[in-house]
Design a protein around this motif. Structure first.
Motif, PDB file in Angstrom:
ATOM      1  N   GLU A  81       0.866  -1.185   0.000  1.00  0.00           N
ATOM      2  CA  GLU A  81       0.000   0.000   0.000  1.00  0.00           C
ATOM      3  C   GLU A  81       0.897   1.227   0.000  1.00  0.00           C
ATOM      4  O   GLU A  81       1.758   1.369   0.866  1.00  0.00           O
ATOM      5  CB  GLU A  81      -0.908  -0.011   1.221  1.00  0.00           C
ATOM      6  N   ASN A  83       2.364   4.820   0.521  1.00  0.00           N
ATOM      7  CA  ASN A  83       2.255   5.853   1.547  1.00  0.00           C
ATOM      8  C   ASN A  83       2.459   7.216   0.886  1.00  0.00           C
ATOM      9  O   ASN A  83       3.575   7.594   0.547  1.00  0.00           O
ATOM     10  CB  ASN A  83       3.303   5.614   2.642  1.00  0.00           C
ATOM     11  N   GLY A  84       1.362   7.918   0.707  1.00  0.00           N
ATOM     12  CA  GLY A  84       1.419   9.199   0.008  1.00  0.00           C
ATOM     13  C   GLY A  84       2.281  10.229   0.698  1.00  0.00           C
ATOM     14  O   GLY A  84       2.977  11.024   0.046  1.00  0.00           O
ATOM     15  N   GLY A 519      -3.724   8.428 -11.011  1.00  0.00           N
ATOM     16  CA  GLY A 519      -2.948   9.334 -10.166  1.00  0.00           C
ATOM     17  C   GLY A 519      -2.130  10.298 -11.015  1.00  0.00           C
ATOM     18  O   GLY A 519      -1.940  10.097 -12.210  1.00  0.00           O
ATOM     19  N   SER A 580      -2.303  16.543   3.739  1.00  0.00           N
ATOM     20  CA  SER A 580      -3.078  15.722   2.814  1.00  0.00           C
ATOM     21  C   SER A 580      -4.555  16.010   2.996  1.00  0.00           C
ATOM     22  O   SER A 580      -4.983  16.502   4.052  1.00  0.00           O
ATOM     23  CB  SER A 580      -2.799  14.234   3.039  1.00  0.00           C
ATOM     24  N   SER A 582      -8.698  14.693   1.089  1.00  0.00           N
ATOM     25  CA  SER A 582      -9.394  13.822   0.136  1.00  0.00           C
ATOM     26  C   SER A 582     -10.568  14.565  -0.473  1.00  0.00           C
ATOM     27  O   SER A 582     -11.216  15.374   0.198  1.00  0.00           O
ATOM     28  CB  SER A 582      -9.892  12.546   0.825  1.00  0.00           C
ATOM     29  N   ASN A 601      -7.024  11.054  -3.154  1.00  0.00           N
ATOM     30  CA  ASN A 601      -6.255  11.420  -1.967  1.00  0.00           C
ATOM     31  C   ASN A 601      -5.113  12.333  -2.400  1.00  0.00           C
ATOM     32  O   ASN A 601      -4.260  11.926  -3.196  1.00  0.00           O
ATOM     33  CB  ASN A 601      -5.695  10.170  -1.286  1.00  0.00           C
ATOM     34  N   LEU A 618      -3.204  10.093  -5.370  1.00  0.00           N
ATOM     35  CA  LEU A 618      -3.386   8.643  -5.454  1.00  0.00           C
ATOM     36  C   LEU A 618      -4.879   8.391  -5.344  1.00  0.00           C
ATOM     37  O   LEU A 618      -5.525   8.876  -4.406  1.00  0.00           O
ATOM     38  CB  LEU A 618      -2.649   7.919  -4.323  1.00  0.00           C
ATOM     39  N   ARG A 620      -8.184   6.466  -4.420  1.00  0.00           N
ATOM     40  CA  ARG A 620      -8.501   5.489  -3.376  1.00  0.00           C
ATOM     41  C   ARG A 620      -8.879   4.158  -4.035  1.00  0.00           C
ATOM     42  O   ARG A 620      -9.499   4.125  -5.085  1.00  0.00           O
ATOM     43  CB  ARG A 620      -9.645   6.001  -2.513  1.00  0.00           C
ATOM     44  N   SER A 624      -4.025   3.018  -4.936  1.00  0.00           N
ATOM     45  CA  SER A 624      -3.096   3.094  -3.805  1.00  0.00           C
ATOM     46  C   SER A 624      -2.382   1.769  -3.538  1.00  0.00           C
ATOM     47  O   SER A 624      -1.628   1.655  -2.581  1.00  0.00           O
ATOM     48  CB  SER A 624      -3.854   3.515  -2.534  1.00  0.00           C
TER      49      SER A 624
END
Length: 1094
Positions: A81, A83-84, A519, A580, A582, A601, A618, A620, A624
């Motif tokens: 996964e 990590n932004g 993205g 960050s 959303s 995101n 990214l 969702r 991601s």
């Protein structure tokens, strides 16, 4: 009576017959109007066609094989996964390092230029030959080299867009309106020769550097590497470096400017033309960190834009161009009263400063007049003395010098500068003088302070060579000052050094493969304007030509990320925050036609030592998650060299631009050589290479599968290309049909950018596939300039540890013939069909003239129709009645979309223009006036150079061409199919007839089958449903508020509002000026006489 009775009986019989005939006709009409299309028949067609279509696409794409191979490797893959927060930090650090190295190069140039000037004594008789970029490699009629020319070796260089350049020597460009052998020019050019070694040294230290340059305050431009400068069609070098944004932003600090122009009767004719040109030239020296307003005055004060009354507006491109249009419409009348106008200007500036608005740095008034005659000393005492926070620059227009002393006095007593402009040729040089006064220095070195960074702009040289990928640039620049002791206190500006950075190269530092199908990464300025964003569209089509939009570099983040209605994202980024957020967004693909609902995101941070902020998205869900596989280099290399395999040419697998010896390699060649150990010095993305090797191995069986189909099986006619793509940018394809017989000749060629992996986006077929159910094909029509074909695509996945990630997309491209042949064969019942249990028309056939049959995709676009010209069109355009019913039933849902970068037809007409068109006498008078005024201007200017100015090379004497298109905001609909509604049928009342239709979803696809009654025309009752964008019209109040609204912005960190040792008496050659009472009285007398005559 019997005769009467018989006649009555006969009449009754006739009536009964007539009623019987009418009844039969009514029944017949009703039967016609209510043709019964059996839904079960349509459902059967949909079911059979689904099976055949799925078999066809699975067979020729090989999708099941690819999914099986991915299933086989699930035990050795890992799903991670993303990590932004970590990614945005890593990428911003990379960008900081890159931009920091450019700043260091520019700093070395600035220091070298200052040192060269320090040890040089001015020589008025200096004779010095240099390479003039206009003259090099050019001979006269006798074959001799032109003066300042000579042989200058040029060689095409990939790093500089394959332009012929000289990487061991810079050369000089001098505008046509600057004398190339002026002693000041020659001394400055001689000084700047020292930069040549620094240019070369910088390029050797950082081979990713592009153009480096020095713009001199005297007007010449030294550029490295050296090039041959091409003049315009008139043989003119109109480019003046001092007009460029990088020069102006480095040469001055942010500023608030009020331009005051005298439009009294004495300013008529040539004076007004010069005044307008002066205003436009001042406007051209402003940027997005500056604020401005324009006031015209006679015996009353007039804002050229009434909406901007009493305020300052940001001097972005939109507002500057708006002012120019309004200034062009100014007319002279009345008597000049400067006092009230000056009070108004001071009030605006003082209020802005008190309220923390505007630039909060320099403030100045630009007075443009042919004479200042009032007692204005009291205004300065009230508003500006003794602090003199507002500088006043004065521009005396015309040859008359009667009021010169008064005009000088205003400038000299308010820390300004006075200039006299008598011809159009004088405007450029005289306007530039104010930059020397507002220079960004306090007597100390400025090279440790923040550099000047420009907003995005287009490199016109690259634009003319159609290198779209390198179109947008930013520049970093630093001012160069004299360090000589005798001039140190003056802060004399020698010029500006700078370097260009292609924004695409910056964005490559946020690798596309990490961001996923939907993205992306983006950059904005401290003012919230877009520097780089995949949805930024800086060009528009005017006829057959691509042109830059007038506002291409002042597109706000909120106009691209328009779902950020509360501006949370914009505000945080503009303030330089890290964080960050959303947003649920309505995205769109396929040139905006196909809406998608996504949850984005956003991750963002600032780029240190620049005014920029970096953001990335990214999506969702699958966006991601990515999977990581591992294979040996030997195994991967074998499959990476397959002839059917390619990788994304615009992505950076290995950095080939650092070592010039590597520039000859494609990305695939460089990657293979690195993996083989032949080029160990290459800098490569190890993670991307490892994933590419893994994808090459997993997808290798497809090559054998496709080839086996071609060798052992007769490929069905019309199936043309099979293809696949993975997140690593790897693609495989096979051409089942030869180029001679292939309909889609452009598909998946280098010119087909929409369907390839680029620095901005994944292929369209990939993006559509990943939003569809894995394993279920997504079909859509393509209309490429009249060439129509069908693409079927589906996604493939890999699962591990309870998570599922997208591994790629696979599909097949086929001709319309291929689909039509199968569909028409299915969509008809044979004549011997058993119709016993069928209620309605039987046998039913789509070939019948009574029926219209369509295949329509999930966004409402026609995939198949009897009429070929309808394929690719929106179904609502073809049959508005049925589409309206489907929307009402909820089968299709309307999605409202917006475009804040649109171009609309210009509806801007002026009353004055209409008057000219209506009156032939006015036209004749205007022609005579034009002839004499132009003849007079020619005699007064006595210099062709005055005809050209600014970046736009506009002829100052010609009326501006009104562009056919102008920037606007538009709204347009998109449509999405609701998969929960699988079938529908209904009657539509259309006047004298009723139209029946049946709609059936085709299983395992995104298609629906629509069968309608053909002989009931509903076009009168139901108009077409169009996807055409409609301009959003704003009323005057809203439009005014939008134009003058000041969004959240971050002010530049450095501000030099004054020089502590500056000599206020150095103000245009007017030293120790005092306001003589006798002179002032004489001025007033002459003024009253002049105005009495006008």
């Amino acid at each position: 009576m019997s005769g009467v009775e018989s006649r009555m009986e006969g009449r009754d019989v006739g009536m009964r017959k007539l009623l019987g005939i009418l009844g039969f006709l009514c029944l017949w009409i009703t039967a016609q109007a209510q043709m019964k299309i059996p839904p079960e028949t349509v459902q059967q067609w949909a079911s059979v066609f689904s099976v055949q279509l799925r078999e066809l696409t699975i067979k020729y794409s090989g999708s099941l094989l690819l999914q099986k191979k991915l299933k086989d490797v699930e035990s050795i893959v890992k799903i991670v996964e993303l990590n932004g927060d970590d990614l945005v930090k890593d990428y911003s650090d990379e960008i900081e390092r890159m931009l920091g190295s450019k700043m260091k190069s520019v700093k070395r140039l600035a220091e070298s230029a200052e040192d060269a000037d320090l040890y040089h004594d001015f020589n008025a008789t200096l004779e010095f030959d240099y390479y003039n970029s206009m003259m090099i490699n050019t001979v006269d009629e006798d074959g001799n080299s032109l003066e300042l020319g000579g042989e200058f070796p040029l060689e095409e260089n990939e790093h500089f867009n394959n332009m012929p350049v000289n990487v061991v020597q810079s050369d000089i460009q001098v505008p046509t309106n600057v004398y190339n052998k002026d002693p000041n020019i020659l001394n400055a050019i001689y000084n700047s020769e020292a930069l040549n070694d620094v240019f070369i040294s910088n390029y050797q230290k950082d081979p990713t550097l592009t153009w480096q340059y020095f713009g001199s305050s005297t007007g010449f431009f030294r550029i490295y590497p050296g090039i041959k400068w091409t003049p315009d069609s008139n043989g003119v070098a109109a480019f003046d470096c001092r007009n460029r944004n990088w020069y102006i932003q480095a040469a001055t600090s942010p500023k608030d400017i009020i331009i005051m122009v005298d439009i009294s009767g004495s300013m008529k004719g040539l004076k007004m033309t010069i005044a307008k040109h002066t205003i436009n030239t001042i406007l051209d020296t402003l940027g997005e960190n500056d604020f401005v307003n324009v006031i015209a005055y006679t015996d009353y004060v007039r804002y050229v834009e009434p909406c901007f009354r009493g305020t300052l507006v940001q001097a972005d491109l939109d507002n500057r161009e708006h002012f120019k249009i309004l200034v062009d419409e100014l007319h002279v009348k009345g008597e000049a009263k400067i006092k009230n106008a000056m009070k108004e200007a001071f009030k605006i500036l003082n209020e802005a400063r008190a309220n923390g608005q505007g630039s909060m740095c320099n403030q100045a008034i630009m007075l443009i007049t042919d004479g200042a005659m009032e007692d204005f000393e009291s205004v300065f005492e009230e508003f500006n003395w003794p602090e003199r926070r507002v500088r006043v620059f004065t521009y005396l227009i015309g040859r008359e010098m009667t009021f010169a002393q008064n005009t000088k006095w205003i400038a000299c007593n308010n820390k300004g500068y006075y200039t006299h402009i008598s011809t159009l040729a004088d405007v450029q040089e005289n306007v530039m003088e104010y930059l020397h006064v507002l220079r960004p220095t306090d007597g100390q070195s400025t090279h440790d302070t923040t550099s000047a960074w420009t907003e995005a702009y287009m490199d016109t040289v690259l634009f003319n060579t159609k290198a779209q990928s390198l179109l947008l640039m930013t520049s970093v620049a630093m001012p160069v000052f004299s360090k000589k002791k005798e001039t140190l206190s003056h802060g004399i500006l020698l010029g500006v050094v700078g370097s260009d950075i292609p924004l695409m190269e910056v964005m490559k530092l946020a690798p596309r493969y990490m961001l996923g199908a939907h993205g992306y990464a983006f950059l904005i300025t401290n003012n919230g304007y877009i520097l780089a964003h995949p949805d930024l569209r800086p060009l528009y089509k005017d006829g057959k030509k691509l042109k830059p939009k007038p506002n291409y570099n002042s597109v706000d983040l909120g106009e691209v990320e328009w779902e950020d209605t509360e501006e949370r994202l914009r505000t945080a980024m503009v303030k330089g925050q890290t964080g960050s957020t959303s947003l649920n967004v309505r995205a769109s693909v396929d040139k905006g036609k196909r809406p998608l609902y996504l949850t984005n995101n956003y991750f963002y941070t600032n780029i240190d030592e620049t005014p920029f902020s970096f953001g990335m998205v990214l999506t969702r869900g699958h966006g991601s998650l990515m999977f990581v596989g591992n294979v040996s280099v030997e195994e991967g290399l074998h499959d990476l060299t397959s002839p059917d395999l390619s990788i994304a040419t615009e992505w950076t697998y290995c950095e080939t631009d650092i070592d010039p010896a590597h520039r000859k390699y494609t990305q695939l060649q460089a990657a293979i050589r690195y993996l083989l150990g032949k080029e160990p010095d290459l800098e490569c993305d190890e993670m991307l290479l490892q994933q590419t090797l893994f994808d090459a191995v997993v997808t290798a069986p497809l090559e054998a599968y496709w080839n086996a189909l071609m060798l052992n099986d007769r490929v069905e006619p019309g199936v043309e290309t099979a293809f696949l793509g993975t997140r690593s940018g790897l693609m495989r394809l096979i051409r089942y049909a030869g180029v001679e017989t292939r309909v889609a000749k452009k598909f998946l060629t280098p010119a087909d950018k929409d369907n390839l992996f680029t620095v901005d986006h994944f292929p369209l077929w990939y993006r559509l596939a990943v939003e569809n159910t894995p394993g279920s094909f997504f079909y859509y029509p393509v209309n490429d300039k009249g060439v129509k074909f069908i693409i079927a695509t589906t996604s493939v996945t890999v699962s591990s540890g309870g998570k599922t990630a997208m591994a790629g997309a696979i599909g097949v491209q086929m001709s319309l013939d291929c689909l039509e042949k199968r569909f028409w064969a299915i969509a008809k019942q044979p004549s011997d069909t058993d119709c016993t249990n069928i209620e309605g028309v039987c046998p039913l056939s789509c070939e019948s003239a009574d029926l219209n049959c369509f295949l329509v995709d999930n966004n409402g676009f026609i995939v198949l129709s009897k009429e070929r010209n309808e394929v690719g069109r929106f179904f609502g355009e073809v049959d508005g009645s049925v589409m309206a019913s489907l929307i009402k039933m909820g089968m299709y849902r309307k999605v409202s979309l917006f475009d804040y970068q649109a171009m609309c037809k210009n509806s801007h007409h002026h009353a004055s223009s209409a008057r000219r068109l209506l009156s032939p006498f006015y036209v004749m008078a205007a022609l005579i006036r034009w002839f004499f005024s132009n003849a007079l201007m020619f005699l007064l200017d006595f210099n062709f150079c005055g005809l050209w100015h600014s970046d736009y090379f506009v002829d100052a004497h010609k009326q501006k061409k009104v562009e056919a298109l102008q920037p606007c905001d538009t709204a347009y609909p998109g449509f999405m199919y609701d998969t929960s509604v699988r079938e529908a049928n209904s009657l539509i009342k259309c006047g004298r007839c009723q139209k029946m239709f049946v709609v059936q979803a085709i299983p395992d696809s995104n298609l629906v089958l629509v069968v309608t009654q053909a002989d009931c025309d509903c076009s009168r009752q139901y108009g077409p449903i169009l996807l055409e964008p409609k301009e959003i019209k704003y009323n005057a109040t809203v439009k005014c508020n939008r134009m003058k609204s000041q969004k959240v912005r971050r002010r530049p960190e450095s501000c030099h509002a004054y020089h502590p040792k500056e000599n206020a008496k150095e103000c245009g050659g007017a030293s120790a000026i005092s306001l003589s009472l006798a002179l002032f009285s004489a001025s007033l007398l002459v003024s009253s006489l002049l105005h009495h005559r006008t």
